[in-house]
Enzyme design. Structure first.
Site, PDB file in Angstrom:
ATOM      1  CG  ASN A 277      12.600   5.799 -13.890  1.00 53.28           C
ATOM      2  OD1 ASN A 277      12.096   6.820 -14.358  1.00 53.28           O
ATOM      3  ND2 ASN A 277      12.370   4.940 -12.963  1.00 53.28           N
TER       4      ASN A 277
ATOM      5  CB  ALA B 247      -1.030   0.045   1.182  1.00 52.21           C
ATOM      6  N   GLY B 248       1.977   1.143  -0.734  1.00 52.27           N
ATOM      7  CA  GLY B 248       2.888   2.280  -0.801  1.00 52.27           C
ATOM      8  C   GLY B 248       2.582   3.339  -1.917  1.00 52.27           C
TER       9      GLY B 248
ATOM     10  CB  ALA C 164       6.111  12.061 -12.607  1.00 52.42           C
ATOM     11  CD  GLU C 165       7.054   9.930  -4.992  1.00 49.46           C
ATOM     12  OE1 GLU C 165       7.058  10.965  -4.219  1.00 49.46           O
ATOM     13  OE2 GLU C 165       7.803   8.964  -5.296  1.00 49.46           O
TER      14      GLU C 165
ATOM     15  CB  CYS D  90      12.268   5.798  -9.704  1.00 48.71           C
ATOM     16  SG  CYS D  90      10.974   4.979  -9.166  1.00 48.71           S
TER      17      CYS D  90
ATOM     18  CB  SER E  71      18.108  21.006 -10.145  1.00 49.26           C
ATOM     19  OG  SER E  71      18.263  19.590 -10.184  1.00 49.26           O
TER      20      SER E  71
ATOM     21  CE  LYS F 111      14.031  25.797 -14.258  1.00 44.25           C
ATOM     22  NZ  LYS F 111      14.019  27.095 -14.788  1.00 44.25           N
TER      23      LYS F 111
END
Length: 470
Positions: A225, A13-14, A165-166, A277, A270, A268
């Site tokens: 990824n 349940a993640g 994507a979170e 991931c 950063s 972008k």
């Protein structure tokens, strides 16, 4: 005749299992979806008003279907027994010790979930590998399941990697670029594939549902990824050249991104990528390449991770150098702790490395993040299981409730997460922040989100990643 899926069980349940299966329940009212986990407090949170995961739009979907055709329970055996299709969506962290430590995925949870299915099942099941796993994991799962099958019980294995994507997971699930379903290219395997195709076809156009063989599906997830992370490391490598030459990384990225062959996404610069991931999947790819005796391929992908670490260290060095080569007892305000905006997830966040380095240099660190809990921050900065240094940490680290509180009497602000509220806007009064800081007031933009000119007009000394010092 295709098997019709009426009951789905999800083991885990993640971040993957919860949202994915909630959306399936939301879109397939004719299917009962049960999400199971042995962690009682996590299941209690899924059954409460405060879900254990922050993801925009998730709560609306869960609250609408929970108790109708969406259920959360710790009753693993019962749920496996009743299900036609089982998603295995358990954690696959990078191994910390033993063979392949630091690179290979630890498949202990996948194996124990597979064994549990084999032990409990009394009827045929479609078992779907949903966790991010190295290539050919399905083969191990199949070996275990086939050893436990008989003429009345057969297990079909599918690979259905997630491409979420979170921060945008719900939209990614509702409107996916593609859904990938890998299966054995046998009549039974293709029949199982079709059963899962029909679940997704409730809302996903069929031309976006791709069916492949098992191994292509598994490798595609790692490859996607790795390619995205490679783009970030590429632009970050160029940002170092920009700082040395006086070029502007935003301008370079924009110019390159206008080339339709390259495109603008993931260009972008950063302080470095994070999340559960990217690093894990690339290291998996490195390990896989080494196991296949492809050392040049392994070295190529390893460089993507090495450059990410270099970018973080380079940024820390720039902060220390700018603050007159010492940050001992200086107050550093950290804006953001999540690995990116619109999520409370801190896994592999660049902020963790930065904060640890600042603490190592004896700075006083004050952290503000709108979504990450105090407990999580201290868990990430301490080394539980090795030595509990939480007490010493609390002498150096303070958690603030707002950006104003974090920056009070600070010597410098470091932007580590690109939350919208940190941008120069009406929402955050940077004049007020400037007035309460030590002078000269430094601000380090590790996410390229600030209007440097406006801040300089207020009086800030602004340092931006990918730009030479003004």
């Amino acid at each position: 005749m295709t098997t019709q899926v009426k009951k789905i069980c999800c083991l885990g349940a993640g971040y993957v299992g919860g949202p994915t299966c909630a959306v399936i329940a939301y879109k397939c009212h004719d299917i009962d979806v049960t999400i199971v986990d042995l962690n009682e407090s996590r299941i209690a949170a899924w059954n409460s008003d405060h879900l254990p995961i922050y993801e925009p739009g998730l709560d609306k979907i869960v609250f609408e279907r929970r108790g109708k055709n969406l259920f959360f329970t710790t009753q693993v055996e019962q749920s496996v027994l009743e299900a036609d299709l089982i998603f295995v969506s358990v954690n696959t962290p990078t191994k910390k010790s033993g063979l392949g430590a630091g690179f290979a995925a630890d498949l202990a949870y996948v194996e124990s979930a597979t064994r549990q299915i084999a032990d409990v099942a009394k009827s045929s099941k479609i078992v779907v590998e949903k966790s991010t796993v190295p290539c050919r994991t399905a083969e191990s799962m199949r070996t275990i399941l086939e050893a436990n099958s008989n003429e009345n019980i057969r297990f079909d294995i599918l690979s259905n990697p997630e491409f979420l994507a979170e921060g945008t997971a719900i939209n990614d699930l509702l409107n996916p670029d593609r859904v990938l379903i890998g299966g054995l290219q046998t009549p039974e395997g293709m029949k199982a594939q079709q059963a899962l195709v029909e679940v997704y076809a409730h809302w996903v156009p069929t031309d976006r549902i791709i069916t492949t063989n098992l191994w292509s599906s598994e490798l595609s997830k790692l490859a996607a990824n790795a390619l995205l992370a490679q783009r970030i490391s590429s632009i970050n490598a160029l940002s170092a050249i920009c700082e040395a030459t006086g070029a502007d990384i935003d301008e370079v990225a924009y110019a390159c991104g206008r080339d339709t062959r390259i495109g603008p996404k993931f260009l972008k610069a950063s302080v470095g990528f994070g999340g559960s991931c990217f690093q894990k999947d690339i290291l998996n790819l490195v390990y896989l390449s080494e196991q296949l005796n492809l050392p040049e391929v392994a070295a190529y992908w390893k460089q993507v991770v090495d450059l990410n670490e270099y970018q973080k260290k380079r940024f820390v060095s720039r902060v220390i150098k700018t603050l007159f080569n010492t940050i001992t007892n200086k107050k550093i305000a950290i804006f953001g702790f999540a690995f990116k905006k619109d999520t409370g997830d801190t896994r592999e966040s660049a902020a963790i490395t930065l904060c640890k380095d600042f603490i190592q240099e004896n700075a006083k660190v004050r952290i503000y993040d709108p979504k990450v809990t105090t407990e999580q921050i201290f868990l990430d900065l301490s080394e539980p299981g090795v030595v509990d240094n939480t007490k010493q940490l609390k002498n150096r680290v303070t958690i603030a409730k707002s950006a104003y509180e974090a920056s009070e009497d600070a010597d410098a602000i470091v932007i580590t997460t690109e939350w919208d509220e940190f941008k120069v806007s009406i929402e955050l009064d940077y004049q007020k922040i400037y007035d309460q800081m030590h002078k000269p007031a430094f601000i380090f933009d590790g996410r390229l989100i600030l209007d440097a000119e406006k801040l300089r007009n207020i009086g800030f000394r602004v340092h931006t990643i990918g730009r030479a010092e003004a």
